[in-house]
Motif scaffolding. Structure first.
Motif, PDB file in Angstrom:
ATOM      1  N   PRO A   1       0.897  -1.101   0.088  1.00 42.36           N
ATOM      2  CA  PRO A   1      -0.099  -0.240  -0.077  1.00 42.36           C
ATOM      3  C   PRO A   1       0.791   1.007  -0.059  1.00 42.36           C
ATOM      4  O   PRO A   1       1.982   1.226   0.328  1.00 42.36           O
ATOM      5  CB  PRO A   1      -0.764  -0.313   1.311  1.00 42.36           C
ATOM      6  CG  PRO A   1      -0.630  -1.491   1.783  1.00 42.36           C
ATOM      7  CD  PRO A   1       0.709  -1.994   1.080  1.00 42.36           C
TER       8      PRO A   1
ATOM      9  N   ARG B   1      -0.331   5.645   4.896  1.00 39.22           N
ATOM     10  CA  ARG B   1      -1.208   4.887   5.844  1.00 39.22           C
ATOM     11  C   ARG B   1      -1.268   4.875   7.170  1.00 39.22           C
ATOM     12  O   ARG B   1      -0.014   4.225   7.673  1.00 39.22           O
ATOM     13  CB  ARG B   1      -1.595   3.561   4.807  1.00 39.22           C
ATOM     14  CG  ARG B   1      -2.776   3.871   3.724  1.00 39.22           C
ATOM     15  CD  ARG B   1      -3.673   2.684   3.496  1.00 39.22           C
ATOM     16  NE  ARG B   1      -4.561   3.165   2.622  1.00 39.22           N
ATOM     17  CZ  ARG B   1      -4.343   2.663   1.146  1.00 39.22           C
ATOM     18  NH1 ARG B   1      -3.163   1.940   0.860  1.00 39.22           N
ATOM     19  NH2 ARG B   1      -4.933   2.980   0.089  1.00 39.22           N
TER      20      ARG B   1
ATOM     21  N   VAL C   1      -3.816   0.068   7.008  1.00 38.46           N
ATOM     22  CA  VAL C   1      -2.957  -1.150   6.193  1.00 38.46           C
ATOM     23  C   VAL C   1      -3.595  -2.410   6.835  1.00 38.46           C
ATOM     24  O   VAL C   1      -3.923  -3.235   5.791  1.00 38.46           O
ATOM     25  CB  VAL C   1      -1.673  -1.112   6.918  1.00 38.46           C
ATOM     26  CG1 VAL C   1      -0.739  -2.277   6.170  1.00 38.46           C
ATOM     27  CG2 VAL C   1      -0.933   0.331   6.142  1.00 38.46           C
TER      28      VAL C   1
ATOM     29  N   ARG D   1      -6.699  -3.023   7.646  1.00 36.01           N
ATOM     30  CA  ARG D   1      -7.986  -3.447   7.141  1.00 36.01           C
ATOM     31  C   ARG D   1      -8.017  -3.476   5.804  1.00 36.01           C
ATOM     32  O   ARG D   1      -8.886  -4.404   5.388  1.00 36.01           O
ATOM     33  CB  ARG D   1      -8.960  -2.269   7.337  1.00 36.01           C
ATOM     34  CG  ARG D   1      -9.212  -1.904   8.788  1.00 36.01           C
ATOM     35  CD  ARG D   1     -10.580  -0.735   8.865  1.00 36.01           C
ATOM     36  NE  ARG D   1     -10.481   0.274   7.830  1.00 36.01           N
ATOM     37  CZ  ARG D   1     -10.957   1.160   8.170  1.00 36.01           C
ATOM     38  NH1 ARG D   1     -11.750   1.449   9.379  1.00 36.01           N
ATOM     39  NH2 ARG D   1     -10.721   2.290   7.249  1.00 36.01           N
ATOM     40  N   LEU D   2      -6.951  -3.057   4.943  1.00 39.46           N
ATOM     41  CA  LEU D   2      -6.783  -3.195   3.338  1.00 39.46           C
ATOM     42  C   LEU D   2      -6.461  -4.711   3.315  1.00 39.46           C
ATOM     43  O   LEU D   2      -6.720  -5.275   2.249  1.00 39.46           O
ATOM     44  CB  LEU D   2      -5.844  -2.468   2.819  1.00 39.46           C
ATOM     45  CG  LEU D   2      -6.187  -1.105   2.535  1.00 39.46           C
ATOM     46  CD1 LEU D   2      -5.061  -0.285   2.331  1.00 39.46           C
ATOM     47  CD2 LEU D   2      -7.400  -1.112   1.688  1.00 39.46           C
ATOM     48  N   GLY D   3      -5.644  -5.523   4.266  1.00 39.79           N
ATOM     49  CA  GLY D   3      -5.342  -6.849   4.127  1.00 39.79           C
ATOM     50  C   GLY D   3      -6.357  -7.724   4.593  1.00 39.79           C
ATOM     51  O   GLY D   3      -6.238  -8.884   4.502  1.00 39.79           O
ATOM     52  N   GLU D   4      -7.624  -7.300   5.209  1.00 45.52           N
ATOM     53  CA  GLU D   4      -8.498  -8.221   5.576  1.00 45.52           C
ATOM     54  C   GLU D   4      -9.090  -8.963   4.408  1.00 45.52           C
ATOM     55  O   GLU D   4      -9.298  -8.379   3.470  1.00 45.52           O
ATOM     56  CB  GLU D   4      -9.501  -7.638   6.448  1.00 45.52           C
ATOM     57  CG  GLU D   4      -9.295  -7.334   7.947  1.00 45.52           C
ATOM     58  CD  GLU D   4     -10.433  -6.364   8.497  1.00 45.52           C
ATOM     59  OE1 GLU D   4     -10.034  -5.819   9.682  1.00 45.52           O
ATOM     60  OE2 GLU D   4     -11.384  -6.193   7.734  1.00 45.52           O
ATOM     61  N   PRO D   5      -9.771 -10.190   4.738  1.00 42.65           N
ATOM     62  CA  PRO D   5     -10.577 -10.731   3.774  1.00 42.65           C
ATOM     63  C   PRO D   5     -11.746 -10.014   3.342  1.00 42.65           C
ATOM     64  O   PRO D   5     -12.258  -9.094   4.217  1.00 42.65           O
ATOM     65  CB  PRO D   5     -10.994 -12.151   4.271  1.00 42.65           C
ATOM     66  CG  PRO D   5     -10.650 -11.923   5.549  1.00 42.65           C
ATOM     67  CD  PRO D   5      -9.396 -10.980   6.061  1.00 42.65           C
ATOM     68  N   PRO D   6     -12.286  -9.898   2.025  1.00 39.65           N
ATOM     69  CA  PRO D   6     -13.362  -9.100   1.853  1.00 39.65           C
ATOM     70  C   PRO D   6     -14.665  -9.449   2.686  1.00 39.65           C
ATOM     71  O   PRO D   6     -14.895 -10.514   2.649  1.00 39.65           O
ATOM     72  CB  PRO D   6     -13.779  -9.127   0.260  1.00 39.65           C
ATOM     73  CG  PRO D   6     -13.243 -10.654   0.108  1.00 39.65           C
ATOM     74  CD  PRO D   6     -12.044 -11.104   1.146  1.00 39.65           C
ATOM     75  N   ASP D   7     -15.131  -8.632   3.342  1.00 38.70           N
ATOM     76  CA  ASP D   7     -16.466  -9.009   4.042  1.00 38.70           C
ATOM     77  C   ASP D   7     -17.531  -7.784   3.701  1.00 38.70           C
ATOM     78  O   ASP D   7     -17.672  -6.794   3.991  1.00 38.70           O
ATOM     79  CB  ASP D   7     -16.245  -8.775   5.548  1.00 38.70           C
ATOM     80  CG  ASP D   7     -17.347  -9.076   6.382  1.00 38.70           C
ATOM     81  OD1 ASP D   7     -18.653  -8.824   6.034  1.00 38.70           O
ATOM     82  OD2 ASP D   7     -17.481  -9.928   7.417  1.00 38.70           O
TER      83      ASP D   7
ATOM     84  N   ASP E   1     -17.776  -3.963   4.672  1.00 33.70           N
ATOM     85  CA  ASP E   1     -16.996  -3.009   3.818  1.00 33.70           C
ATOM     86  C   ASP E   1     -17.970  -2.217   2.905  1.00 33.70           C
ATOM     87  O   ASP E   1     -17.343  -1.326   2.354  1.00 33.70           O
ATOM     88  CB  ASP E   1     -16.044  -3.754   2.872  1.00 33.70           C
ATOM     89  CG  ASP E   1     -14.791  -3.937   3.632  1.00 33.70           C
ATOM     90  OD1 ASP E   1     -13.920  -4.588   3.157  1.00 33.70           O
ATOM     91  OD2 ASP E   1     -14.534  -3.688   4.896  1.00 33.70           O
ATOM     92  N   ARG E   2     -19.243  -2.616   2.726  1.00 31.15           N
ATOM     93  CA  ARG E   2     -19.869  -2.111   1.786  1.00 31.15           C
ATOM     94  C   ARG E   2     -20.089  -0.360   1.799  1.00 31.15           C
ATOM     95  O   ARG E   2     -20.225   0.234   0.937  1.00 31.15           O
ATOM     96  CB  ARG E   2     -21.476  -2.661   1.794  1.00 31.15           C
ATOM     97  CG  ARG E   2     -22.237  -2.204   0.433  1.00 31.15           C
ATOM     98  CD  ARG E   2     -23.234  -3.124   0.370  1.00 31.15           C
ATOM     99  NE  ARG E   2     -22.995  -4.770   0.167  1.00 31.15           N
ATOM    100  CZ  ARG E   2     -23.460  -5.476   0.916  1.00 31.15           C
ATOM    101  NH1 ARG E   2     -24.259  -5.222   1.607  1.00 31.15           N
ATOM    102  NH2 ARG E   2     -23.161  -6.756   0.672  1.00 31.15           N
TER     103      ARG E   2
ATOM    104  N   ARG F   1     -17.923   1.654   2.864  1.00 34.26           N
ATOM    105  CA  ARG F   1     -16.524   2.341   2.989  1.00 34.26           C
ATOM    106  C   ARG F   1     -16.625   3.178   1.649  1.00 34.26           C
ATOM    107  O   ARG F   1     -16.898   2.314   0.711  1.00 34.26           O
ATOM    108  CB  ARG F   1     -15.451   1.607   3.231  1.00 34.26           C
ATOM    109  CG  ARG F   1     -15.227   1.454   4.860  1.00 34.26           C
ATOM    110  CD  ARG F   1     -14.258   0.518   5.092  1.00 34.26           C
ATOM    111  NE  ARG F   1     -13.025   0.538   4.205  1.00 34.26           N
ATOM    112  CZ  ARG F   1     -12.258  -0.514   4.030  1.00 34.26           C
ATOM    113  NH1 ARG F   1     -12.357  -1.512   4.436  1.00 34.26           N
ATOM    114  NH2 ARG F   1     -11.271  -0.236   3.013  1.00 34.26           N
TER     115      ARG F   1
END
Lengths: 229, 229, 229
Positions: free
Chosen positions: B204, B208, B213, B215-221, B225-226, B228
């Protein structure tokens, strides 16, 4: 001639936006450039590849004309170089995916009709083309397949492909039918994204105890569940 | 004639070492003999199967000549009977996989050229043939696909296939080109294994906060996330 | 004529019970109706689709005759509407899966023989047809593939397909051979389900310390394991 051009343009746009969506998954997983190219390319050409195999249009389209393969590689490298620009890559990913879904739903159905398939198979091919790139992306990337989430996703592809095929059968010119199908899929998917729409999910019958409900939701464990009746 | 023989030998060696690598995964998971045969066979013939399907060379090679199928079954059973001998099966697995990768990168590209594909598609087919056996092995075995790890893996297949195709186009005799391609892929993959080489991964942009950082590495939830932007 | 009818009936029954088993997985995961249709359809026609692709019988059977596609969709919707009835859906799923396994083992081998494959390939195609619908179901549904569990599963498909092919080669009429193959697979799989039979699994050689054994069973971690010899 114009018809063919419209469909070709749809297909290319779909390939590019899906390649971007695949590369953005690689970006979220902080992969190296090869991971970007692999995920981007598999997502960009995956749906059309499965469609060509099922229809027997072999060798698949990117073997016949490797331009789309080269494009996916280039787009993925570009995302690798620039993916730090978007503020929230996940939001971009969701919308790129939506556009690709709508484009491929129409172009997949159109390809099936061109090789002589009937209406039912054409709609199914629209769905397959629109969703399998994402399935491959999610399985390779180790994420839960978006097609099985409770959001309206496959439903949007189904609507777009069905609207396109029905409009054609009603005698609409092909550009109009394609525009109609794309718009229908995009509107439904966009609304689902903006308003978090979803279909009602299956619910166990009322009257179960919380404990029963919990056990039904468990992953299958052959050893433990085997003796329940 | 000799050319064909060299390529056939490469292909057979690749099938055997990949079958061994698949069976070793089964051994690490303590499966039964059927699991060994399934994983060994899927890994040994998986890459070539995907190549044949994409190129439209159907039925696939092991349906036309089931010798490779029988060989994979036999090799897998042999590993089941003897896998307690190597002190560290995982190390052996990595090197068997490296040899198979280099062999299939060349033979996959050669097969594509034989059926009339161009240079770009031939290199892509070398990569597909070299890597998809391992992808199938890892997906079936429930492991994270090695092709997406940060190690130099696909890059080695790419180098080997490209070296082979370029050498051929420069007029080299086929045995020399094949040897060159194999050596290039094997040296790069071997060096990556011995020295833990890897390509730079995507990072990234600076600036940041650690929280961003993370949160960007988290699996998509999708749910969280919708909203943001 | 009658022969063809028997095989067609076997195939249709297999498609229906596998569609039910896929939809039941969707029910256990509390998906929406589209998830039911996707998992039910992929499971019902997945094995035959892979078989057709490998044999080069393209376009695949449900593109040539979309009746099976429509049936899978209808069956999945029916399960969505009624899946609260069975007391234990998981038990039903296991038995539906067993019946589908036995049916497809025979019909897959028969299809391969019809297009001119030899005995070894025919048995392999029986196994592929019988098991790949379930593999696709489990990979998409995010469960560990049942084919790699230690239960007797693939072995039952192998027995059924081999019994069918051997009976044919021994001169038995086709209906008898099909009945024999189905019964053999069903008896073995049923016994495995009722008595929790399994094949002996691979065990590390005696003499290892518990710590060594534990580490061998670990998932491969490239970073940590690389320097062990």
């Amino acid at each position: 001639m114009l018809v063919q051009t419209v469909l070709t343009v749809l297909d290319w746009c779909g390939i590019v936006v899906f390649a971007i969506s695949g590369a953005l998954v690689a970006s979220r997983k902080q992969m190296d450039v090869v991971g970007f190219v692999l995920l981007g390319t598999a997502t960009g050409i995956g749906g059309g590849t499965v469609r060509d195999v099922l229809l027997g249009q072999l060798p698949v389209f990117w073997v016949r004309a490797p331009g789309s393969l080269v494009t996916c590689v280039a787009v993925s490298c570009l995302v690798f170089a620039t993916a730090h620009i978007p503020q929230s890559r996940y939001r971009v990913l969701l919308w790129a995916d939506a556009v690709g879904l709508a484009l491929f739903a129409v172009s997949g159905a159109a390809t099936a009709l061109e090789v002589g398939a009937g209406a039912v198979v054409a709609v199914a091919m629209g769905v397959v083309t629109a969703t399998f790139g994402g399935v491959i992306r999610d399985v390779l990337g180790g994420e839960s397949p978006v097609v099985l989430s409770r959001e309206i996703y496959v439903t949007a592809a189904l609507l777009g492909a069905a609207a396109f095929v029905l409009a054609l059968q009603a005698g609409a010119p092909r550009e109009l039918a394609a525009g109609l199908g794309f718009t229908a899929a995009m509107l439904l998917r966009g609304a689902a994204l903006r308003r978090a729409w979803s279909l009602p999910r299956y619910r166990p019958r009322p009257g179960r105890t919380p404990d029963e409900v919990r056990r039904l939701g468990e992953p299958p464990d052959d050893g433990r569940d085997r003796n329940r009746t």
